[in-house]
Scaffold this motif. Structure first.
Motif, PDB file in Angstrom:
ATOM      1  N   ALA A 180       5.206   4.214   5.275  1.00  0.00           N
ATOM      2  CA  ALA A 180       5.888   4.610   4.038  1.00  0.00           C
ATOM      3  C   ALA A 180       6.572   3.419   3.384  1.00  0.00           C
ATOM      4  O   ALA A 180       6.545   3.265   2.153  1.00  0.00           O
ATOM      5  CB  ALA A 180       6.894   5.716   4.340  1.00  0.00           C
ATOM      6  N   THR A 181       7.174   2.550   4.204  1.00  0.00           N
ATOM      7  CA  THR A 181       7.864   1.377   3.663  1.00  0.00           C
ATOM      8  C   THR A 181       6.874   0.388   3.055  1.00  0.00           C
ATOM      9  O   THR A 181       7.114  -0.144   1.958  1.00  0.00           O
ATOM     10  CB  THR A 181       8.683   0.696   4.769  1.00  0.00           C
ATOM     11  OG1 THR A 181       9.633   1.625   5.293  1.00  0.00           O
ATOM     12  CG2 THR A 181       9.423  -0.519   4.221  1.00  0.00           C
ATOM     13  N   LEU A 182       5.779   0.122   3.741  1.00  0.00           N
ATOM     14  CA  LEU A 182       4.784  -0.802   3.193  1.00  0.00           C
ATOM     15  C   LEU A 182       4.202  -0.273   1.889  1.00  0.00           C
ATOM     16  O   LEU A 182       3.923  -1.045   0.966  1.00  0.00           O
ATOM     17  CB  LEU A 182       3.667  -1.034   4.214  1.00  0.00           C
ATOM     18  CG  LEU A 182       4.026  -1.862   5.450  1.00  0.00           C
ATOM     19  CD1 LEU A 182       2.864  -1.865   6.430  1.00  0.00           C
ATOM     20  CD2 LEU A 182       4.406  -3.287   5.061  1.00  0.00           C
ATOM     21  N   ILE A 183       4.000   1.015   1.797  1.00  0.00           N
ATOM     22  CA  ILE A 183       3.410   1.601   0.597  1.00  0.00           C
ATOM     23  C   ILE A 183       4.406   1.610  -0.552  1.00  0.00           C
ATOM     24  O   ILE A 183       4.072   1.224  -1.681  1.00  0.00           O
ATOM     25  CB  ILE A 183       2.919   3.028   0.875  1.00  0.00           C
ATOM     26  CG1 ILE A 183       1.715   3.002   1.824  1.00  0.00           C
ATOM     27  CG2 ILE A 183       2.539   3.754  -0.422  1.00  0.00           C
ATOM     28  CD1 ILE A 183       1.328   4.359   2.357  1.00  0.00           C
ATOM     29  N   ALA A 184       5.669   2.028  -0.286  1.00  0.00           N
ATOM     30  CA  ALA A 184       6.568   2.325  -1.409  1.00  0.00           C
ATOM     31  C   ALA A 184       8.013   1.917  -1.176  1.00  0.00           C
ATOM     32  O   ALA A 184       8.891   2.351  -1.921  1.00  0.00           O
ATOM     33  CB  ALA A 184       6.514   3.828  -1.711  1.00  0.00           C
TER      34      ALA A 184
END
Length: 578
Positions: free
Chosen positions: A128-132
């Motif tokens: 989730a962090t890498l994506i957004a």
């Protein structure tokens, strides 16, 4: 099964010996857990059963990825050039265990949890962090699509969500960073994901290729060939999804990254992205960039989302070739270049249309002078095949390019998919592609003039087949700084890597730097090799705005200013309840 409700009624009669794990109604698929005797004697003979396989059902996240890198794939450059393209208005679904919905880097952008089950997982939180991720917690908390919403969906059953579930949260990208064992066949799961795209053509599924790059398949045409055909999970044989392999910071394919071909010889993986410790992170970065492209397209087209085939074409056409020249079964079509894909979209260098069976669509392309290369990519979302199909392709399109002289013809680059290691290592050559839903033509040093692109409807069973084209003009004798952007990672006084893109014939340039505002330049290396595209620099331990300069054949290329600084850590004097 041919009648899912009737099958479920029959299944209830033999419970609790059999357990329904999941179902996907559009394709008539049920996932059942039962001992083999019960399966063989009571389930398999049911008249509703058309096809069954006994694949692995123990899903698992791919290896966690502790690294953080937004410059290898030009993501930080994309964020600097197009700061408003941040995924705003789009929702990305992360299909695995639950991520931390209270994460400060996702604050205010988490969709309501509808079907996210299971424990809170650090792996899911990282995806989730890498994506957004917004970067509120620090640089390592910054992702690709800083304005996008994130949703969670449980991966039990290894089937797509229902179309209604995707529609309820307006999901247009779903990330799948998990796998099974090596499975080489077109399973019911692969068919289900192709159905999912058929029902919702704007939905893009992105899968990690797997971390079994040094392993061998045990079944199928490629059994026993070490280092090939080791994608982790039969659902990754879907035709209309993107498979992500992993590269290091310098764009080299990592040994553990799973390789193609798919079970029927199709080119896999599709794209590579940074994943120093696993292909999970590579998939997440590609999912984030796809989300940004969807937002940008919608802003240009009155809120209409692009078909997933166009997003695939944009991502693949913008990729940088790595490894062997042209596409290959190790690195696919190359390394994700987020900035280049965004530039193709922003310049309108794409086309969408439909083609009929035995017909063709011809587009004229005016190619300017002074190009190093011309790249054209065709992609389409193919109807689902029957589970167990020997070859998955249903609708076969063709791509052909004719030069300004009307005589010279280019065909797509194809690979030799014969089941032996020597054949699988052969370089790509021009030929007729009868396997893939993506075809690509590359012309080196094209002459200027009017070219004609033909998309051929070689085999279309019914109706019209939509397709998408993207093309890119690579000019000769250009240079562009890619990193650093804004700030030098990781901090002043630490080793750092400078990155650039160039298309010169020259092999060397003169590299120097200065503190902004000072007249004198400090030489780093007079004969800097250009072709690697990077330079390792031991940064000075100082606090200043700085600038880089590369001189090539009398031409000077200056970077934007960037900050050299130590990390600034705020200290809290006291904390009170209000």
């Amino acid at each position: 099964v041919q009648d899912l409700p009737a099958f479920l009624t029959q299944l209830e009669k033999i419970m609790p010996g059999a357990q329904l794990v999941g179902a996907y109604a559009p394709a008539g698929i049920a996932v059942v857990r039962a001992n083999f005797s019960l399966f063989e004697n009571q389930i398999l003979p049911l008249p509703e059963v058309l096809y069954a396989d006994r694949g692995a059902a123990e899903f698992r996240e791919e290896l966690p990825v502790p690294g953080h890198n937004l410059f290898t794939n030009k993501i930080s450059a994309l964020q600097a050039v197009y700061p408003d393209w941040n995924g705003a208005g789009r929702t990305v679904s992360i299909k695995e265990f639950l991520f931390d919905t209270l994460d400060i880097d996702l604050w205010g952008r988490v969709a309501p949890v509808l079907n996210g089950l299971g424990p809170v997982s650090p792996h899911a939180a990282l995806m989730a962090t890498l994506i957004a991720g917004a970067g509120n917690s620090g640089q390592a908390g910054r992702g690709v699509a800083l304005g996008a919403r994130v949703a969670t969906s449980f991966f039990g059953g290894l089937l797509p969500d229902s179309d209604a579930a995707y529609a309820a949260q307006d999901i247009s990208v779903q990330n799948h960073s998990y796998g099974l064992d090596i499975e080489n066949y077109y399973s019911a799961g692969a068919m289900a994901y192709d159905y999912s795209v058929a029902l919702r053509p704007v939905l893009l599924h992105v899968f990690s290729a797997g971390n079994a790059g040094d392993s061998s398949a045990t079944v199928g045409s490629y059994a026993g060939i070490p280092g090939f055909a080791n994608l982790t999970g039969s659902f990754k044989m879907a035709k209309n999804a993107l498979l992500a392999g992993a590269v290091d910071s310098f764009g080299q394919a990592l040994p553990f990254s799973s390789r193609g071909p798919a079970y029927d010889g199709r080119l896999k993986p599709d794209l590579m992205a940074f994943g120093q410790d696993g292909t999970s992170g590579a998939a997440a970065l590609i999912s984030g960039v796809a989300t940004v492209l969807q937002q940008a397209y919608a802003e240009q087209h009155q809120g209409i989302l692009p078909q997933s085939a166009l997003v695939r074409a944009l991502l693949i056409n913008g990729a940088d070739d790595v490894g062997a020249p042209g596409p290959d079964f190790v690195s696919g079509f190359g390394k994700l270049n987020a900035l280049k894909s965004a530039e193709i979209l922003g310049s309108g260098h794409f086309h969408e249309a439909t083609v009929n069976h035995s017909d063709s669509v011809v587009l004229e392309l005016n190619v300017p002078s002074g190009l190093r290369s011309l790249k054209i990519t065709l992609a389409w979302d193919d109807p689902p095949a029957m589970a167990g199909a020997i070859t998955a392709l249903v609708h076969d399109l063709g791509l052909q390019l004719t030069g300004p002289d009307g005589q010279t013809i280019w065909l797509p680059l194809i690979l030799n998919a014969s089941p032996d290691a020597d054949s699988l290592r052969l370089p790509a050559i021009q030929g007729v592609d009868t396997l893939n839903t993506v075809e690509q033509i590359v012309v080196q040093n094209p002459a200027p003039g009017l070219y004609r692109i033909a998309v051929l409807g070689k085999k279309i069973e019914a109706g019209q087949q939509p397709f998408a084209l993207a093309y890119y003009f690579e000019p000769a004798d250009t240079f562009r700084w890619v990193s650093p952007v804004t700030m030098m990672p990781p901090h002043a006084g630490a080793p750092a890597v400078l990155f650039w893109e160039e298309s010169f014939d020259e092999m060397f340039g003169a590299l120097s730097w200065r503190i902004l505002g000072q007249a004198g330049w400090q030489v780093l290396e007079d004969q800097t090799p250009l072709k690697p595209g990077f330079y390792r620099w031991q940064t000075p331990d100082t606090f200043a705005l700085a600038q880089l300069r590369m001189v090539i054949g009398g031409q000077t290329f200056l970077s934007d200013s960037f900050l050299l600084t130590q990390p600034m850590i705020p200290r809290v004097g006291f904390y009170c309840t209000d």
